[in-house]
Write an enzyme that holds these catalytic residues in place. Structure first.
Site, mmCIF file in Angstrom:
data_model
loop_
_atom_site.group_PDB
_atom_site.id
_atom_site.type_symbol
_atom_site.label_atom_id
_atom_site.label_comp_id
_atom_site.label_asym_id
_atom_site.label_seq_id
_atom_site.Cartn_x
_atom_site.Cartn_y
_atom_site.Cartn_z
ATOM 1 N N THR A 123 1.870 -28.276 -19.843
ATOM 2 C CA THR A 123 0.636 -28.160 -19.050
ATOM 3 C C THR A 123 -0.546 -28.146 -20.014
ATOM 4 O O THR A 123 -0.637 -27.257 -20.864
ATOM 5 C CB THR A 123 0.684 -26.875 -18.212
ATOM 6 N N GLY A 262 2.136 -13.196 -12.176
ATOM 7 C CA GLY A 262 2.216 -13.095 -13.632
ATOM 8 C C GLY A 262 2.985 -14.288 -14.141
ATOM 9 O O GLY A 262 3.051 -15.328 -13.486
ATOM 10 N N CYS A 265 2.766 -19.067 -16.765
ATOM 11 C CA CYS A 265 2.059 -20.259 -16.268
ATOM 12 C C CYS A 265 0.786 -19.934 -15.502
ATOM 13 O O CYS A 265 -0.309 -20.208 -15.982
ATOM 14 C CB CYS A 265 2.999 -21.084 -15.406
HETATM 15 C C1 UGA Z 1 4.753 -21.677 -11.458
HETATM 16 C C2 UGA Z 1 4.667 -22.753 -10.356
HETATM 17 O O1 UGA Z 1 5.098 -22.192 -9.115
HETATM 18 C C3 UGA Z 1 5.538 -23.968 -10.716
HETATM 19 O O2 UGA Z 1 5.400 -24.978 -9.737
HETATM 20 C C4 UGA Z 1 5.087 -24.495 -12.084
HETATM 21 O O3 UGA Z 1 5.877 -25.599 -12.497
HETATM 22 C C5 UGA Z 1 5.224 -23.382 -13.115
HETATM 23 O O4 UGA Z 1 4.406 -22.267 -12.711
HETATM 24 C C6 UGA Z 1 4.758 -23.904 -14.432
HETATM 25 O O5 UGA Z 1 3.553 -24.178 -14.574
HETATM 26 O O6 UGA Z 1 5.589 -24.148 -15.308
HETATM 27 P P1 UGA Z 1 6.582 -19.822 -12.084
HETATM 28 O O7 UGA Z 1 5.650 -19.407 -13.181
HETATM 29 O O8 UGA Z 1 8.031 -19.988 -12.385
HETATM 30 O O9 UGA Z 1 6.113 -21.230 -11.475
HETATM 31 O O10 UGA Z 1 6.449 -18.723 -10.962
HETATM 32 P P2 UGA Z 1 6.042 -18.686 -9.412
HETATM 33 O O11 UGA Z 1 7.256 -18.786 -8.580
HETATM 34 O O12 UGA Z 1 4.923 -19.608 -9.132
HETATM 35 O O13 UGA Z 1 5.519 -17.184 -9.308
HETATM 36 C C7 UGA Z 1 4.385 -16.778 -10.087
HETATM 37 C C8 UGA Z 1 4.025 -15.338 -9.798
HETATM 38 O O14 UGA Z 1 3.466 -15.226 -8.506
HETATM 39 C C9 UGA Z 1 5.184 -14.345 -9.833
HETATM 40 O O15 UGA Z 1 4.757 -13.206 -10.572
HETATM 41 C C10 UGA Z 1 5.419 -14.009 -8.379
HETATM 42 O O16 UGA Z 1 5.937 -12.718 -8.206
HETATM 43 C C11 UGA Z 1 4.010 -14.118 -7.833
HETATM 44 N N1 UGA Z 1 3.948 -14.384 -6.361
HETATM 45 C C12 UGA Z 1 4.482 -15.526 -5.845
HETATM 46 C C13 UGA Z 1 3.303 -13.483 -5.513
HETATM 47 O O17 UGA Z 1 2.791 -12.433 -5.966
HETATM 48 N N2 UGA Z 1 3.234 -13.755 -4.187
HETATM 49 C C14 UGA Z 1 3.760 -14.875 -3.649
HETATM 50 O O18 UGA Z 1 3.652 -15.063 -2.414
HETATM 51 C C15 UGA Z 1 4.406 -15.784 -4.495
#
Ligand code: UGA
Length: 438
Positions: A123, A262, A265
């Site tokens: 990214t 968190g 990413c």
């Molecule tokens: C994120 C993106 O979702 C991916 O599409 C992307 O490829 C990736 O970053 C990246 O740039 O490599 P990721 O970091 O694995 O993926 O995590 P997410 O599933 O997006 O969750 C991120 C944070 O948001 C977590 O801490 C999760 O607990 C929080 N979250 C998620 C919430 O607080 N509420 C929600 O409704 C969803």
């Protein structure tokens, strides 16, 4: 002939991508400067916890289709070289640290031949790919025909293997038909399965990725801002999210209020996006992301304040049990983890904090060595005056409030992820606090 693929960087993205490419039938070499990581991978061992990765590594390392090396010369003869290195936040500001991206391209360039395609997946700030294409032109051997393309990655940690093998969309940022053809070969399986494909220019492909993460972060902060309003008015943010989520234009996903986002990413990507916008004279366009970041960080303070309140105003010398350290469940990744940030803040305020996470304790201990780590939820909750549920692992949802109530010293719990059974806890005599709802 089978395509020969190199993957530079074997972190959460690269190791999975390399294993995924081998699973698709390609001949793959993964390259990383980290010897310990390469040694583990060579032995067929995943250097981090990611569901379904281990069997893929074992199978393809054993067959010889997947090899790992610390030597950049091992990319020699590759048809496609994926760049999957990290772009963490710089120590001196909000921008992304591009050192690893540039050094990887510079290290592989002299070994390229036969029209090798270098494909960026990291990214990056918009404009990077064009600058890298220039670097490649000047560093690749004359007549090598090496070319650069961009192919952003959308995998989610904890679903990384699934997302790699069956992506929900593909984006190719290319400057020639040859590059598009080559990428179509790499992703033939997904394309045969009708995966949507956008073929575009380099800048658009870079911006697609940061825009997607910025949108997801905004969605989470939106619902967390509403949670703040619910907290004052006594409304219920979970029911509210269900209600607005039925509108297909809004959608229920990523509307879970809690202690915020968190990971490696979302937080750093919105900051790097703001920094880049400032550099190109469009700071105002993304100023709202500063608010997204601020709302997100307030959630951590909110849990700390709630904890203090439950403890009668004083946290020093009080016993706090923290369930979860990873930034999300089914991961051992603790980068910018809200759970650990809360645990760390309470520890600094003088609390005696014990943390349990099914997979992330080892990584957590590296960055917060002064916290105490236990071996099970029951273990860390013994004698606790308040329990904080901060990463929604399935095993925490399965805890029996009656059994848990028998080991704590005070039955008080904060559900920072809004997914425990409120009624069951209250029936078992717990003081139960959630995020943005009664
Ligand atoms: C994120 C993106 O979702 C991916 O599409 C992307 O490829 C990736 O970053 C990246 O740039 O490599 P990721 O970091 O694995 O993926 O995590 P997410 O599933 O997006 O969750 C991120 C944070 O948001 C977590 O801490 C999760 O607990 C929080 N979250 C998620 C919430 O607080 N509420 C929600 O409704 C969803």
């Amino acid at each position: 002939m089978t395509l020969r693929i190199a993957v530079v960087g074997t972190g959460y993205l690269g190791a999975v991508h390399a294993a995924g490419m081998a699973e698709l039938g390609f001949d793959v070499v993964g390259v990383d400067v980290d010897e310990a990581k390469v040694d583990a991978l060579r032995a067929g061992k995943a250097p981090f916890f990611e569901p379904d990765l281990q069997p893929l590594l074992e199978r393809h390392v054993a067959s010889g289709a997947l090899r790992f090396s610390t030597d950049f010369a091992s990319v020699t003869g590759s048809d496609v070289v994926f760049i999957c290195v990290g772009t963490p936040q710089r120590a001196d500001g909000l921008a992304a640290d591009m050192t690893y991206v540039y050094s990887s391209v510079e290290a592989v360039a002299p070994h390229l031949s036969n029209g090798a395609l270098v494909v960026g997946k990291s990214t990056v700030p918009v404009g990077t790919a064009t600058a890298l294409a220039d670097r490649l032109d000047s560093l690749a051997p004359a007549g090598s025909g090496a070319e650069l393309a961009w192919n952003p990655e959308f995998l989610r940690e904890s679903f990384a293997v699934e997302d790699t093998l069956r992506p929900d969309r593909l984006v190719f940022g290319v400057t020639s038909e040859g590059a598009e053809e080559r990428l179509r070969e790499v992703y033939a399986t997904a394309l045969e399965a009708d995966t949507p494909l956008i073929v575009t220019d380099l800048a658009t492909s870079e911006l697609v990725k940061v825009s997607a993460n910025a949108f997801l972060a905004t969605k989470i902060s939106f619902i967390n801002a509403i949670a703040e309003i619910c907290e004052i008015t006594g409304a219920n943010v979970t029911q509210l999210a269900d209600a607005i989520g039925f509108d297909e234009r809004i959608g229920r996903k990523f509307l879970n209020a809690g202690i915020g986002f968190g990971g490696g990413c979302l937080p750093k990507d919105i900051r790097a996006f703001m920094a880049r916008a400032g550099e190109i004279g469009a700071g105002q366009s993304l100023a709202f992301l500063g608010e997204v970041d601020a709302i997100n960080l307030r959630r951590r303070d909110h849990v700390v304040n709630m904890t203090r309140e439950l403890l009668g105003g004083e946290v020093a010398d009080r016993r706090v049990a923290v369930l979860g350290a990873a930034f999300k469940p089914n991961s051992d990744d603790v980068r910018d983890s809200p759970a650990l940030a809360v645990a760390g803040a309470l520890h600094l305020a003088g609390a005696h904090v014990t943390v349990y996470d099914p997979e992330a304790a080892e990584n957590a201990a590296k960055i917060y060595p002064t916290l105490e780590y236990g071996t099970s939820a029951m273990d860390v909750c013994r004698g606790a005056e308040v329990v904080l549920h901060l990463t929604e692992w399935k095993e925490f949802r399965a805890l029996d409030p009656v059994e848990l109530g028998a080991v704590v010293s005070t039955k008080a719990i904060i559900d920072g992820r809004n997914c425990l059974d409120t009624d069951a806890y209250r029936r078992a005599g717990w003081t139960f606090r959630a995020m943005g709802r009664p």
